[in-house]
Design an enzyme around this catalytic site. Structure first.
Site, mmCIF file in Angstrom:
data_model
loop_
_atom_site.group_PDB
_atom_site.id
_atom_site.type_symbol
_atom_site.label_atom_id
_atom_site.label_comp_id
_atom_site.label_asym_id
_atom_site.label_seq_id
_atom_site.Cartn_x
_atom_site.Cartn_y
_atom_site.Cartn_z
ATOM 1 C CG HIS A 209 -2.132 -0.866 1.062
ATOM 2 N ND1 HIS A 209 -2.102 -2.204 1.383
ATOM 3 C CD2 HIS A 209 -3.387 -0.622 0.602
ATOM 4 C CE1 HIS A 209 -3.289 -2.745 1.136
ATOM 5 N NE2 HIS A 209 -4.080 -1.809 0.659
ATOM 6 C CE LYS B 234 -3.915 -0.398 4.712
ATOM 7 N NZ LYS B 234 -5.225 0.257 4.941
#
Length: 267
Positions: A158, A162
Site C-alpha cells: 500500500h 496508510k
C-alpha cells in the site's frame, strides 16, 4: 428504483470519499445528497462536487448529520466510526462501511447496530478482491492436505500514508483461508532472527509501504515442487468507490443484518 438512491458520503473530503462522490455524480441511479466530515475540518462549506473534481453539486461539506438519505457510505477513520454508527442507527439509515483499523469494541458495536439496520461491512469494496478471496478459499480447501504440506503467505502493498498494517484486506484473506485450514491455524506477522523452520499450520503476513500504491495483495500457496500465486492489484482507487456504490444499491432493499461483499456478489 424509480427515483435515485440518496447517499451520504462520510469522510467525503478524504481521498476515497472524493472518488465516491465523483463516481456517484456520474451515475443517474444515485444522488449524493450529503457530504459529511468532522466539525473541525478546514474545508467545511466547500462544494463536494468541486472537491471531487466534478461539476458543482450544491452539496456542501458539512458536519451536521443528514436525516433524509437512504444509505451512508463510510470511508473515514476509526476515530469517526462510533458517531457514524450511532447516527445511522438513530436515523434508521442503511450503512456501507469500508473503514479499516477498527477496534474489537467498534466491531462489536457495529454488529449490535446491524440488529436494527442493514450493514455491508468489508475491508475491501473491490469486486476483484472479493472474487480473489473466494478463489483463495477454494484453493486452500483443495490443497490443505497435499503431501508435503501447504505453505501460505500473504504479501500486501500500500501507499506510504496508510496508517494500519497489515491491511484489513490482508487480515480478511487470512481469516477466510483459516476457515478452510482449521482451528489450530497460527497467524504470523513478519519474520526476523532465528525463527526455526516454518510450521505447517501458519499463515504469514508481510506489509510493504511504497509510494502511492492504492492496494495490492499477493497470496502465495507453496508446495514442494510447485506453487500458486494469486495477485490482485488496483491501479487507482475507483475500484473501491465503485464497489461501495454497488453495495449501497444492493443494500437498500435488504432487511436489518450484517452483510459482506460475498453477499453483494451473491457468492
Amino acid at each position: 428504483m424509480t427515483t435515485p438512491l440518496k447517499i451520504a458520503v462520510h469522510g467525503a473530503a478524504g481521498r476515497m470519499g472524493r472518488r465516491v462522490v465523483a463516481l456517484a455524480s456520474a451515475d443517474p441511479s444515485v444522488e449524493v445528497t450529503a457530504a459529511i466530515e468532522n466539525d473541525q475540518h478546514e474545508l467545511l462549506g466547500a462544494d463536494a462536487g468541486e472537491l471531487a473534481g466534478v461539476d458543482t453539486l450544491d452539496v456542501p461539506l458539512a458536519s451536521k448529520w443528514p436525516t433524509d438519505v437512504d444509505v451512508v457510505i463510510d470511508f473515514s477513520l476509526p476515530d469517526a466510526i462510533d458517531r457514524c454508527i450511532e447516527k445511522c442507527e438513530s436515523h434508521d439509515t442503511a450503512l456501507v462501511i469500508a473503514t479499516t483499523g477498527m477496534t474489537d469494541a467498534q466491531v462489536e458495536r457495529l454488529r449490535d447496530a446491524s440488529a436494527s439496520i442493514p450493514v455491508v461491512w468489508a475491508p475491501s469494496m473491490s469486486l476483484a478482491v472479493n472474487l480473489t478471496m473466494k478463489l483463495a478459499q477454494q484453493i486452500t480447501e483443495k490443497l490443505r492436505d497435499v503431501p508435503g504440506g501447504l505453505d501460505i503467505e500473504i504479501i500486501e502493498r500500500h501507499h506510504r500514508f496508510k496508517a494500519d498494517a497489515p491491511s484489513g484486506t490482508a487480515l480478511k484473506f487470512g481469516d477466510l483461508i483459516a476457515e478452510k485450514l482449521g482451528d489450530d491455524t497460527k497467524h504470523v506477522h513478519g519474520r526476523e532472527g532465528h525463527t526455526g523452520q516454518r510450521t505447517r499450520n501458519e499463515i504469514g503476513y508481510h506489509a510493504v509501504r511504497v509510494g502511492d500504491n492504492p492496494g495490492e495483495h499477493t497470496i502465495v500457496f507453496g508446495m514442494l515442487g510447485e506453487r500458486i500465486e494469486l495477485n490482485v492489484a488496483a491501479s487507482n482507487r475507483d475500484c473501491y468507490a465503485a464497489g461501495a456504490i454497488a453495495a449501497a444499491k444492493w443494500l437498500i432493499d435488504r432487511p436489518a443484518g450484517m452483510y459482506d461483499m460475498f453477499d453483494v456478489l451473491e457468492m
